[in-house]
Write a protein that holds these residues in place. Structure first.
Motif, PDB file in Angstrom:
ATOM      1  N   LEU A   1     -96.340  55.920  44.345  1.00 18.58           N
ATOM      2  CA  LEU A   1     -95.843  54.946  43.535  1.00 18.58           C
ATOM      3  C   LEU A   1     -96.372  54.472  42.211  1.00 18.58           C
ATOM      4  O   LEU A   1     -95.704  54.594  41.236  1.00 18.58           O
ATOM      5  CB  LEU A   1     -95.318  53.734  44.305  1.00 18.58           C
ATOM      6  N   PHE A   2     -97.532  54.625  42.110  1.00 18.83           N
ATOM      7  CA  PHE A   2     -98.411  54.310  40.985  1.00 18.83           C
ATOM      8  C   PHE A   2     -98.661  55.252  40.089  1.00 18.83           C
ATOM      9  O   PHE A   2     -98.602  55.285  38.850  1.00 18.83           O
ATOM     10  CB  PHE A   2     -99.615  53.331  41.411  1.00 18.83           C
TER      11      PHE A   2
ATOM     12  N   THR B   1     -96.858  45.684  41.200  1.00 19.43           N
ATOM     13  CA  THR B   1     -95.203  45.855  41.696  1.00 19.43           C
ATOM     14  C   THR B   1     -95.743  45.408  43.286  1.00 19.43           C
ATOM     15  O   THR B   1     -94.633  44.485  43.684  1.00 19.43           O
ATOM     16  CB  THR B   1     -95.039  47.147  41.704  1.00 19.43           C
ATOM     17  N   ILE B   2     -96.913  45.588  43.856  1.00 17.09           N
ATOM     18  CA  ILE B   2     -96.837  45.194  45.219  1.00 17.09           C
ATOM     19  C   ILE B   2     -96.504  43.816  45.395  1.00 17.09           C
ATOM     20  O   ILE B   2     -96.099  43.260  46.503  1.00 17.09           O
ATOM     21  CB  ILE B   2     -98.270  45.516  45.774  1.00 17.09           C
TER      22      ILE B   2
ATOM     23  N   ALA C   1     -86.467  48.367  41.404  1.00 14.46           N
ATOM     24  CA  ALA C   1     -87.463  47.618  41.451  1.00 14.46           C
ATOM     25  C   ALA C   1     -88.003  47.694  43.106  1.00 14.46           C
ATOM     26  O   ALA C   1     -87.277  47.587  43.941  1.00 14.46           O
ATOM     27  CB  ALA C   1     -87.135  46.211  41.195  1.00 14.46           C
ATOM     28  N   PHE C   2     -89.187  47.825  43.407  1.00 16.85           N
ATOM     29  CA  PHE C   2     -89.886  47.981  44.554  1.00 16.85           C
ATOM     30  C   PHE C   2     -91.170  46.712  44.689  1.00 16.85           C
ATOM     31  O   PHE C   2     -92.069  47.361  45.092  1.00 16.85           O
ATOM     32  CB  PHE C   2     -90.453  49.373  44.448  1.00 16.85           C
TER      33      PHE C   2
ATOM     34  N   MET D   1     -96.121  51.006  51.562  1.00 15.96           N
ATOM     35  CA  MET D   1     -96.040  49.957  52.618  1.00 15.96           C
ATOM     36  C   MET D   1     -97.010  50.359  53.742  1.00 15.96           C
ATOM     37  O   MET D   1     -97.745  49.282  54.289  1.00 15.96           O
ATOM     38  CB  MET D   1     -94.657  49.781  53.279  1.00 15.96           C
ATOM     39  N   SER D   2     -96.915  51.567  53.937  1.00 22.95           N
ATOM     40  CA  SER D   2     -97.869  52.054  55.292  1.00 22.95           C
ATOM     41  C   SER D   2     -99.269  51.835  54.862  1.00 22.95           C
ATOM     42  O   SER D   2    -100.013  51.528  55.680  1.00 22.95           O
ATOM     43  CB  SER D   2     -97.877  53.643  55.463  1.00 22.95           C
ATOM     44  N   LEU D   3     -99.594  52.040  53.256  1.00 22.77           N
ATOM     45  CA  LEU D   3    -100.903  51.715  53.037  1.00 22.77           C
ATOM     46  C   LEU D   3    -101.389  50.351  53.284  1.00 22.77           C
ATOM     47  O   LEU D   3    -102.427  50.207  53.640  1.00 22.77           O
ATOM     48  CB  LEU D   3    -100.973  52.563  51.542  1.00 22.77           C
ATOM     49  N   VAL D   4    -100.322  49.454  52.775  1.00 22.88           N
ATOM     50  CA  VAL D   4    -100.670  48.260  52.809  1.00 22.88           C
ATOM     51  C   VAL D   4    -101.133  47.909  54.314  1.00 22.88           C
ATOM     52  O   VAL D   4    -101.947  46.988  54.555  1.00 22.88           O
ATOM     53  CB  VAL D   4     -99.509  47.216  52.459  1.00 22.88           C
ATOM     54  N   LEU D   5    -100.224  48.414  55.414  1.00 18.69           N
ATOM     55  CA  LEU D   5    -100.387  47.993  56.637  1.00 18.69           C
ATOM     56  C   LEU D   5    -101.815  48.669  57.204  1.00 18.69           C
ATOM     57  O   LEU D   5    -102.379  48.083  57.814  1.00 18.69           O
ATOM     58  CB  LEU D   5     -99.268  48.868  57.480  1.00 18.69           C
TER      59      LEU D   5
END
Lengths: 325, 329
Positions: A55-56, A65-66, A79-80, A300-304
């Motif tokens: 994404l980046f 953005t996160i 927008a994400f 999102m998966s990476l954040v999780l």
């Protein structure tokens, strides 16, 4: 043991090496199993990280953005912002822990210190069955019974007329029952066996001397539990809570079915919110590999993943502290 | 009893398998839809008719009552709205042509389009046109085969009495959040609860373009999002004052119909006949995509021809609440 055998029968040493040569094959198999496990974890980390930063890197969104609150993938400039999902995951998990921890620790203390053997032999299998119930079943139960129940009960005139509670429950949104509260309730049931069993083990690990010493001082059983056992078992209980937290944060299906999936920042416990996992399951089949929208799902998966790694590290730190005991 | 590391390990294993599946699909070297069988003389003679029928919706289908049999195996994936149809037709084809294997997967329109563009499946099903999802270069490589029309119906909870019809304008006002109470459209004094499909869903995209003409939908407060036709149907039946949009097949299901109010759109009943006549607007093509035109004599080609033939268009499609795209005698 090995040294003993060698000392007793020095003449058989040669045969021992022969035997060692023969058991090499299973050794290799076991070693390969362990190595592949490590390789899988490393590959997983690499793959999710690589996809998560697309994404980046590829789509040119800034990492800030996160933390943006705006999620609008269909806008002219999509927008994400992931803040609604991160916040949703955190509050729903926190709600579940608040409900589940006192119940689970109480249940663990009961099982370990108070329960007669027959009660233990009933409750423990029951907990194991709890663990085995698939999450979709909890979600379905939540959707068909909990959500209508919340809606009917808490939007009734009696509840709404209550002083503080009424105000919360009459905020827009609760009419439907799909809410942060519903998500937390479903999760709290799902993580209850996890927290209970790990806490139970840590209560059992407290040395018997502490109990007898405390009782010898004339304390009651409640005082012993509260002032001796809970502090002594605290690292284990914290580990249990962190494990419960990981499970709650990673749960997708059951939460998605009852939470309403509204990508807004959580404002009241009675309103629909959304979580990282539920948004991933909602959108993954309908987005195309490589488009920014799906890249945002990977982020999102990476954040999780980062959240769960953080909790594993936390568990290890807690356990390190427990060592001296 | 609960071992943290074991759990994490299992999770890692599962996720890696998924990752491996994705990457191997991406690395697939042959993008052609892999025709396996050398065409038999019979297949050769039938080929011209069969291929016209499969690539163009306007042409007349082959009149043959039995399908043209080709052995081999193909895989399809994509839209869950079209899945029941492809599944039923695939089973019937395989029954008549035992040499063929047709594997039907779901996954969603996006999955179907991605996988067919990568050559991982031979047919990708989508509720929306490929151009709206894929990059232009990828979309240009795909060939669209429209095999049916699918329709959606606006439904409400049973407690929303007195509302039987919504004009496009009223529906837009409701779904964009301008009208928030059923009493403003002739119903009871009751807040409207909007139950959406995810933004990425084909149903939502169709509704947004056909009925809302692209207007931005309401968010927050009383809006919910549910994952599938099934979950939406359950949510509407359980939630007071709720409304949503579901596929005909779900509405016509005898176990759902008594629990829902179906609405007319602009005074037109949501029926297959009206949809075929073009008076009922909330419908869209069911698209099957192939990577390039399927090779004549391949199983993909034969199966597409079968889908356009009288057995599927005349019997299977109407029985599953889709509308045929070729006139049935």
């Amino acid at each position: 043991m090995a040294r003993l055998i060698a000392a007793d029968r020095p003449s058989t040493l040669k045969v021992e090496t022969g035997r060692l040569a023969r058991i090499d094959v299973p050794m290799i198999v076991v070693f390969m199993a362990a190595a592949s496990m490590i390789a899988i974890v490393v590959l997983l980390l690499l793959f999710i990280s690589w996809q998560g930063i697309q994404l980046f890197v590829k789509d040119g969104y800034s990492p800030g953005t996160i933390l943006s609150p705006t999620w609008d993938p269909l806008a002219n400039t999509p927008a994400f912002g992931l803040l609604p999902f991160i916040a949703g995951t955190l509050v729903v998990t926190a709600g579940a822990l608040l409900i589940s921890t006192p119940l689970s620790v109480g249940l663990a203390a009961f099982l370990s210190e108070v329960a007669p053997n027959w009660a233990r032999s009933v409750v423990q299998p029951a907990l194991e069955i709890f663990v085995g119930i698939p999450s979709v079943v909890w979600g379905w139960l939540g959707l068909t019974t909990l959500v209508p129940f919340l809606s009917d009960t808490f939007s009734g005139p009696l509840v709404v007329s209550l002083p503080v509670v009424g105000k919360v429950f009459s905020m827009p949104g609760f009419l439907t029952g799909f809410s942060w509260l519903a998500g937390s309730l479903v999760l709290s049931v799902m993580i209850l066996p996890t927290i209970t069993s790990v806490s139970y083990d840590s209560f059992r690990a407290v040395p018997q001397e502490l109990r007898t010493g405390s009782l010898a001082l004339g304390t009651t059983r409640w005082q012993t539990i509260r002032h001796i056992l809970i502090p002594a078992a605290l690292p284990g209980i914290l580990t249990a809570v962190v494990l419960g937290m990981t499970r709650a944060a990673g749960e997708a299906l059951a939460v998605q079915m009852v939470i309403g999936n509204s990508p807004t920042l959580p404002a009241a416990i009675t309103q629909p919110v959304t979580t990282l996992t539920s948004q991933i399951t909602l959108d993954m089949g309908n987005t195309v590999f490589g488009e920014p929208w799906q890249d945002a799902l990977w982020t999102m998966s990476l954040v999780l993943l980062v959240l769960s790694i953080a909790s594993v590290v936390l568990v290890r730190l807690i356990n390190k502290r427990r060592m001296p005991l | 009893m609960i071992n943290g590391y074991r759990r994490i390990g299992a999770l890692a294993l599962a996720a890696t398998l998924v990752a491996a599946a994705c990457s191997s699909a991406g690395a697939s070297p042959t993008p052609t839809p892999a025709p396996t069988a050398t065409p038999t003389p019979a297949a050769m003679t039938d080929t011209p008719a069969a291929s016209t029928a499969s690539t163009s919706t306007a042409s007349t289908p082959t009149p043959a009552a039995t399908p043209q049999c080709v052995s081999g195996s193909i895989t399809t994936s994509g839209s869950t709205a079209l899945q029941p149809l492809i599944d039923a037709a695939g089973k019937q084809y395989v029954k008549e042509c035992p040499g063929a294997t047709i594997t039907v997967n779901g996954g969603g329109s996006g999955t179907g389009l991605s996988q067919v563009a990568q050559g991982a499946v031979q047919i990708g099903e989508s509720d929306v046109k490929a151009e709206t999802k894929l990059p232009a270069a990828d979309a240009a490589k795909l060939v669209d085969h429209v095999i049916a029309k699918q329709g959606w119906i606006m439904v409400t909870n049973k407690d929303v009495t007195g509302v039987t019809n919504l004009t496009t304008q009223k529906a837009t006002d409701i779904w964009t959040g301008k009208i928030t109470n059923w009493k403003d459209v002739g119903g009871p004094d009751m807040p409207i609860v909007l139950i959406f499909r995810p933004q990425s869903s084909g149903t939502r995209a169709t509704f947004k373009s056909v009925v809302l003409h692209g207007a931005t939908e309401a968010t927050g407060g009383q809006t919910l999002t549910e994952d599938s036709n099934g979950a939406v149907t359950t949510a509407v039946t359980k939630t007071n004052g709720s409304t949503s949009v579901i596929g005909f097949a779900y509405y016509n299901d005898p176990s759902n119909k008594p629990l829902l109010n179906g609405l007319q759109l602009d005074g037109v009943d949501a029926t297959l006949a009206n949809m075929t006549a073009g008076t009922y607007k909330l419908s869209a093509d069911g698209n099957l995509y192939t990577l390039g035109t399927p090779a004549p004599g391949s199983l993909t080609d034969a199966f597409l021809a079968y889908l356009m033939g009288p057995e599927v268009q005349g019997t299977i499609i109407p029985s599953l609440s889709y509308a045929p795209v070729v006139p049935v005698k």
